[in-house]
Motif scaffolding. Structure first.
Motif, PDB file in Angstrom:
ATOM      1  N   THR A   1      -3.289 -16.070  -6.537  1.00 49.43           N
ATOM      2  CA  THR A   1      -4.093 -14.872  -6.806  1.00 49.43           C
ATOM      3  C   THR A   1      -3.599 -13.719  -5.919  1.00 49.43           C
ATOM      4  O   THR A   1      -2.942 -13.950  -4.897  1.00 49.43           O
ATOM      5  N   LEU A   2      -3.942 -12.511  -6.314  1.00 49.92           N
ATOM      6  CA  LEU A   2      -3.515 -11.349  -5.531  1.00 49.92           C
ATOM      7  C   LEU A   2      -4.257 -11.318  -4.195  1.00 49.92           C
ATOM      8  O   LEU A   2      -5.473 -11.491  -4.156  1.00 49.92           O
ATOM      9  N   ASN A   3      -3.536 -11.098  -3.119  1.00 48.26           N
ATOM     10  CA  ASN A   3      -4.194 -10.922  -1.823  1.00 48.26           C
ATOM     11  C   ASN A   3      -4.536  -9.436  -1.692  1.00 48.26           C
ATOM     12  O   ASN A   3      -3.721  -8.621  -1.246  1.00 48.26           O
ATOM     13  N   GLU A   4      -5.759  -9.109  -2.127  1.00 47.74           N
ATOM     14  CA  GLU A   4      -6.105  -7.689  -2.261  1.00 47.74           C
ATOM     15  C   GLU A   4      -6.094  -6.963  -0.923  1.00 47.74           C
ATOM     16  O   GLU A   4      -5.538  -5.863  -0.807  1.00 47.74           O
ATOM     17  N   ASP A   5      -6.707  -7.561   0.092  1.00 50.75           N
ATOM     18  CA  ASP A   5      -6.813  -6.863   1.380  1.00 50.75           C
ATOM     19  C   ASP A   5      -5.441  -6.475   1.913  1.00 50.75           C
ATOM     20  O   ASP A   5      -5.183  -5.317   2.244  1.00 50.75           O
ATOM     21  N   VAL A   6      -4.552  -7.477   1.972  1.00 48.15           N
ATOM     22  CA  VAL A   6      -3.222  -7.216   2.517  1.00 48.15           C
ATOM     23  C   VAL A   6      -2.463  -6.234   1.623  1.00 48.15           C
ATOM     24  O   VAL A   6      -1.811  -5.294   2.093  1.00 48.15           O
ATOM     25  N   THR A   7      -2.573  -6.432   0.297  1.00 54.61           N
ATOM     26  CA  THR A   7      -1.838  -5.562  -0.633  1.00 54.61           C
ATOM     27  C   THR A   7      -2.224  -4.089  -0.453  1.00 54.61           C
ATOM     28  O   THR A   7      -1.355  -3.222  -0.311  1.00 54.61           O
ATOM     29  N   TYR A   8      -3.547  -3.819  -0.444  1.00 54.99           N
ATOM     30  CA  TYR A   8      -3.941  -2.404  -0.352  1.00 54.99           C
ATOM     31  C   TYR A   8      -3.575  -1.804   1.003  1.00 54.99           C
ATOM     32  O   TYR A   8      -3.164  -0.644   1.089  1.00 54.99           O
ATOM     33  N   GLN A   9      -3.695  -2.631   2.012  1.00 47.22           N
ATOM     34  CA  GLN A   9      -3.323  -2.155   3.348  1.00 47.22           C
ATOM     35  C   GLN A   9      -1.828  -1.785   3.392  1.00 47.22           C
ATOM     36  O   GLN A   9      -1.458  -0.696   3.837  1.00 47.22           O
ATOM     37  N   LEU A  10      -0.993  -2.699   2.876  1.00 49.34           N
ATOM     38  CA  LEU A  10       0.451  -2.453   2.905  1.00 49.34           C
ATOM     39  C   LEU A  10       0.845  -1.277   2.022  1.00 49.34           C
ATOM     40  O   LEU A  10       1.679  -0.444   2.399  1.00 49.34           O
ATOM     41  N   CYS A  11       0.242  -1.207   0.827  1.00 47.64           N
ATOM     42  CA  CYS A  11       0.568  -0.101  -0.094  1.00 47.64           C
ATOM     43  C   CYS A  11       0.231   1.236   0.566  1.00 47.64           C
ATOM     44  O   CYS A  11       1.023   2.186   0.532  1.00 47.64           O
ATOM     45  N   ARG A  12      -0.968   1.306   1.176  1.00 49.37           N
ATOM     46  CA  ARG A  12      -1.399   2.588   1.766  1.00 49.37           C
ATOM     47  C   ARG A  12      -0.492   2.972   2.917  1.00 49.37           C
ATOM     48  O   ARG A  12      -0.062   4.127   3.030  1.00 49.37           O
ATOM     49  N   LYS A  13      -0.205   2.006   3.743  1.00 50.60           N
ATOM     50  CA  LYS A  13       0.610   2.280   4.927  1.00 50.60           C
ATOM     51  C   LYS A  13       2.005   2.770   4.518  1.00 50.60           C
ATOM     52  O   LYS A  13       2.496   3.784   4.995  1.00 50.60           O
ATOM     53  N   ARG A  14       2.592   2.059   3.576  1.00 54.89           N
ATOM     54  CA  ARG A  14       3.973   2.360   3.179  1.00 54.89           C
ATOM     55  C   ARG A  14       4.042   3.678   2.405  1.00 54.89           C
ATOM     56  O   ARG A  14       4.902   4.511   2.653  1.00 54.89           O
ATOM     57  N   LEU A  15       3.098   3.871   1.458  1.00 50.99           N
ATOM     58  CA  LEU A  15       3.210   5.034   0.576  1.00 50.99           C
ATOM     59  C   LEU A  15       2.726   6.324   1.239  1.00 50.99           C
ATOM     60  O   LEU A  15       3.119   7.415   0.830  1.00 50.99           O
ATOM     61  N   SER A  16       1.895   6.183   2.273  1.00 47.68           N
ATOM     62  CA  SER A  16       1.425   7.416   2.925  1.00 47.68           C
ATOM     63  C   SER A  16       2.594   8.142   3.614  1.00 47.68           C
ATOM     64  O   SER A  16       2.520   9.326   3.897  1.00 47.68           O
ATOM     65  N   LYS A  17       3.659   7.398   3.840  1.00 49.94           N
ATOM     66  CA  LYS A  17       4.815   8.020   4.514  1.00 49.94           C
ATOM     67  C   LYS A  17       5.833   8.590   3.541  1.00 49.94           C
ATOM     68  O   LYS A  17       6.809   9.190   3.964  1.00 49.94           O
ATOM     69  N   VAL A  18       5.664   8.335   2.243  1.00 54.05           N
ATOM     70  CA  VAL A  18       6.666   8.834   1.293  1.00 54.05           C
ATOM     71  C   VAL A  18       6.076   9.855   0.333  1.00 54.05           C
ATOM     72  O   VAL A  18       4.992   9.653  -0.208  1.00 54.05           O
ATOM     73  N   LYS A  19       6.853  10.909   0.112  1.00 49.70           N
ATOM     74  CA  LYS A  19       6.366  11.972  -0.763  1.00 49.70           C
ATOM     75  C   LYS A  19       6.380  11.502  -2.213  1.00 49.70           C
ATOM     76  O   LYS A  19       5.429  11.703  -2.955  1.00 49.70           O
ATOM     77  N   ASN A  20       7.498  10.893  -2.601  1.00 48.76           N
ATOM     78  CA  ASN A  20       7.656  10.415  -3.974  1.00 48.76           C
ATOM     79  C   ASN A  20       8.316   9.043  -3.951  1.00 48.76           C
ATOM     80  O   ASN A  20       9.253   8.838  -3.187  1.00 48.76           O
ATOM     81  N   ALA A  21       7.839   8.149  -4.813  1.00 51.49           N
ATOM     82  CA  ALA A  21       8.460   6.820  -4.801  1.00 51.49           C
ATOM     83  C   ALA A  21       8.521   6.217  -6.197  1.00 51.49           C
ATOM     84  O   ALA A  21       7.711   6.546  -7.067  1.00 51.49           O
ATOM     85  N   VAL A  22       9.505   5.346  -6.391  1.00 51.84           N
ATOM     86  CA  VAL A  22       9.558   4.517  -7.591  1.00 51.84           C
ATOM     87  C   VAL A  22       9.351   3.072  -7.144  1.00 51.84           C
ATOM     88  O   VAL A  22      10.012   2.604  -6.202  1.00 51.84           O
ATOM     89  N   ILE A  23       8.409   2.394  -7.802  1.00 49.91           N
ATOM     90  CA  ILE A  23       8.065   1.018  -7.435  1.00 49.91           C
ATOM     91  C   ILE A  23       8.272   0.127  -8.659  1.00 49.91           C
ATOM     92  O   ILE A  23       7.770   0.452  -9.745  1.00 49.91           O
ATOM     93  N   PRO A  24       9.006  -0.973  -8.507  1.00 50.99           N
ATOM     94  CA  PRO A  24       9.157  -1.867  -9.659  1.00 50.99           C
ATOM     95  C   PRO A  24       7.843  -2.564 -10.009  1.00 50.99           C
ATOM     96  O   PRO A  24       7.113  -3.002  -9.116  1.00 50.99           O
ATOM     97  N   GLY A  25       7.528  -2.654 -11.305  1.00 51.39           N
ATOM     98  CA  GLY A  25       6.304  -3.328 -11.736  1.00 51.39           C
ATOM     99  C   GLY A  25       6.493  -4.828 -11.798  1.00 51.39           C
ATOM    100  O   GLY A  25       7.565  -5.357 -11.472  1.00 51.39           O
ATOM    101  N   PHE A  26       5.389  -5.528 -12.174  1.00 50.26           N
ATOM    102  CA  PHE A  26       5.460  -6.930 -12.622  1.00 50.26           C
ATOM    103  C   PHE A  26       5.503  -7.999 -11.524  1.00 50.26           C
ATOM    104  O   PHE A  26       5.205  -9.141 -11.779  1.00 50.26           O
ATOM    105  N   TYR A  27       5.894  -7.650 -10.287  1.00 45.98           N
ATOM    106  CA  TYR A  27       6.003  -8.729  -9.302  1.00 45.98           C
ATOM    107  C   TYR A  27       5.578  -8.288  -7.908  1.00 45.98           C
ATOM    108  O   TYR A  27       5.406  -7.108  -7.623  1.00 45.98           O
ATOM    109  N   GLY A  28       5.424  -9.299  -7.050  1.00 45.33           N
ATOM    110  CA  GLY A  28       5.173  -9.097  -5.633  1.00 45.33           C
ATOM    111  C   GLY A  28       5.734 -10.311  -4.934  1.00 45.33           C
ATOM    112  O   GLY A  28       6.653 -10.947  -5.473  1.00 45.33           O
ATOM    113  N   SER A  29       5.163 -10.677  -3.780  1.00 43.90           N
ATOM    114  CA  SER A  29       5.684 -11.875  -3.115  1.00 43.90           C
ATOM    115  C   SER A  29       4.581 -12.590  -2.348  1.00 43.90           C
ATOM    116  O   SER A  29       3.540 -12.013  -2.031  1.00 43.90           O
TER     117      SER A  29
END
Ligand code: ADP
Ligand code: ASP
Ligand code: MG
Length: 438
Positions: free
Chosen positions: A144-172
């Motif tokens: 199942t998706l680890n929501e807490d970690v995922t949202y934390q990591l997404c926010r942290k990483r994306l808050s530093k980038v103005k524009n990004a391309v992210i591949p769909g369909f997978y995670g780890s």
């Protein structure tokens, strides 16, 4: 500043010409800051999707340790890179992917590379940063998706980038091993990113002008639905309207972010808005749409005085639980109970399950009806309008369709009928003509 997250599906990334169109769409609004891409899909109807080719390569590697057909992947991406005029040497990356698939035959890893490569190329072409989904979308060990970690990591990483391309369909997983969502899962990635960055809208770009009242592959030119509630979307998508993955709704619904389904090939068309129930502007509509799926089996149990027998249903459900089988519907009568189950759940287990149910509740009679299709007619207005169900039944009767099962969802916004698979297309057409075409 307003932020939009845009997900582009397979047909919207099929070759370099379409990708140029997509780039124009993205660049036309500064708010389109984060882009999620699928793997290149079909360029014409007989074409192969990159994801299907990658699954086939993993199967080939499992069989003989080789990926002789990898050249097809190389050809597709070479066309894209050359067509876009990007100066990037993708051959070492392709070589590494091929070697890893040959060595591991890992299906999830193989399938994920379609999105990975495409996002890398998109990022280069747009001048956006490439952010690998494996770094920011995380799964628990049980898949199942680890929501807490995922949202934390997404926010942290994306808050530093103005524009990004992210591949769909997978995670780890926590250990870095790649895991994909189910097919069509790039829609889920887009929804997760939209929630993480608190987007004003989640734009889902595809190859039709929006969510339609019926499957356009069955009904010719069905009406486009202007507006849909999250719940209506969930019911229709779950029942087979594959334009959006049924699980893509959860992240955005929690955050009240609207989804806008739009057409890459007609970007000026306003598409379909999917909004919270109370934000709908058109509240007079009785029925919103119809959708369905083939591939179900009905197990019907009959026993005199069943209704008075305590624990009858619970004994049956324990058998299903033991075999880890979930059911779709359980309509009951005075002396009958039916279970409607997806064939994928029953694979290789049906005989044993029936035997155990017989031993557990000793029915007078058991009947198995295979090859059933379920059809859901969905709309919030149904609850307050008398006669919708009888209209559906009359329409199907007039079309000479034998209804094998009826269930009204407890949400009172959904009437489900089970019909024989051979009658599926005919039934969808009849319900559309009788209840949805204006
Ligand atoms: P993408 O590759 O962009 O994710 P999909 O193929 O997953 O696109 O979904 C879009 C397709 O869904 C359409 O081309 C259409 O054939 C199909 N479809 C099925 N039911 C519906 C519906 N009710 N409304 C719109 N499209 C539908
Ligand atoms: N490429 C994957 C698939 O074909 C995921 C997606 O397109 O959403 O299922
Ligand atoms: Mg899709």
């Amino acid at each position: 500043m307003e932020i939009k997250v845009c997900k582009f599906g397979g047909t919207s990334c099929a070759d370099s010409r379409v990708i140029e169109k997509v780039a124009e769409i993205i660049k036309s609004q500064e708010s389109r800051k984060y882009v999620v891409v699928s793997a290149p899909g079909k360029r014409y109807s007989a074409d192969e999707k990159i994801t299907d080719m990658l699954y086939a390569l993993a199967a080939e590697a499992a069989e003989n340790g080789e990926c002789a057909n990898f050249y097809k992947i190389t050809e597709r991406y070479t066309e894209i890179v050359n067509g876009l005029g990007i100066k990037e040497d993708i051959f070492p990356v392709l070589e590494e992917i091929k070697t890893t698939i040959e060595k591991t035959a890992d299906k999830d890893y193989a399938a994920s590379r379609g999105e990975f490569l495409n996002a890398m190329i998109f990022a280069k072409y747009l001048g956006f940063e490439f952010v690998d989904a494996a770094e920011i979308i995380k799964f628990n060990d049980n898949g199942t998706l680890n929501e807490d970690v995922t949202y934390q990591l997404c926010r942290k990483r994306l808050s530093k980038v103005k524009n990004a391309v992210i591949p769909g369909f997978y995670g780890s997983y926590a250990n870095g091993k790649i895991k994909t969502f189910s097919r069509g899962g790039s829609d889920i990635t887009g929804a997760i990113i939209a929630r993480a960055v608190n987007a004003s809208v989640y734009e889902n770009w595809t190859d039709v002008n929006g969510f339609m009242t019926a499957d356009p592959r069955i009904v010719k030119n069905p009406t486009i639905i202007d507006e849909l509630s999250y719940r209506e979307l969930r019911e229709l998508a779950y029942m087979g309207a594959t334009v959006l993955h049924p699980e893509s709704i959860f992240p955005v619904r929690i955050a009240r972010i609207p989804i806008n389904v739009k057409n890459t090939f007609e970007p000026e068309n306003k598409g379909t808005m999917i909004v919270p129930f109370e934000k709908r502007t058109d509240t007079n509509k009785i029925i919103t749409g119809v959708a369905g799926r083939k591939g179900f089996t009905i197990i019907t149990l009959e026993k005199s005085m069943m209704n008075g027998e305590l624990g009858f249903a619970s004994k049956i459900l324990s058998v299903l639980e033991k075999y880890k089988v979930s059911f779709e519907h359980m309509p009951t009568g005075i002396d009958t109970l039916s279970l409607v189950i997806d064939n994928n759940e029953l694979k290789g287990k049906l005989d044993e399950i029936v035997k155990e149910i017989e031993a557990a509740v000793k029915p007078d009679h058991v009947e198995i009806t295979p090859d059933i299709a379920l059809i859901a007619t969905v709309g919030h207005g149904m609850a307050r309008k008398i006669g919708t169900a009888s209209k559906i039944f009359k329409t199907l009767y007039d079309a000479d369709v034998n209804i094998r099962m009826i269930d009204q969802g407890s949400s009172e916004m959904n009437i489900i009928v089970g019909v024989e698979e051979k009658d599926y297309e005919k039934s969808i057409k009849a319900i559309y003509a009788g209840l949805l075409s204006e």
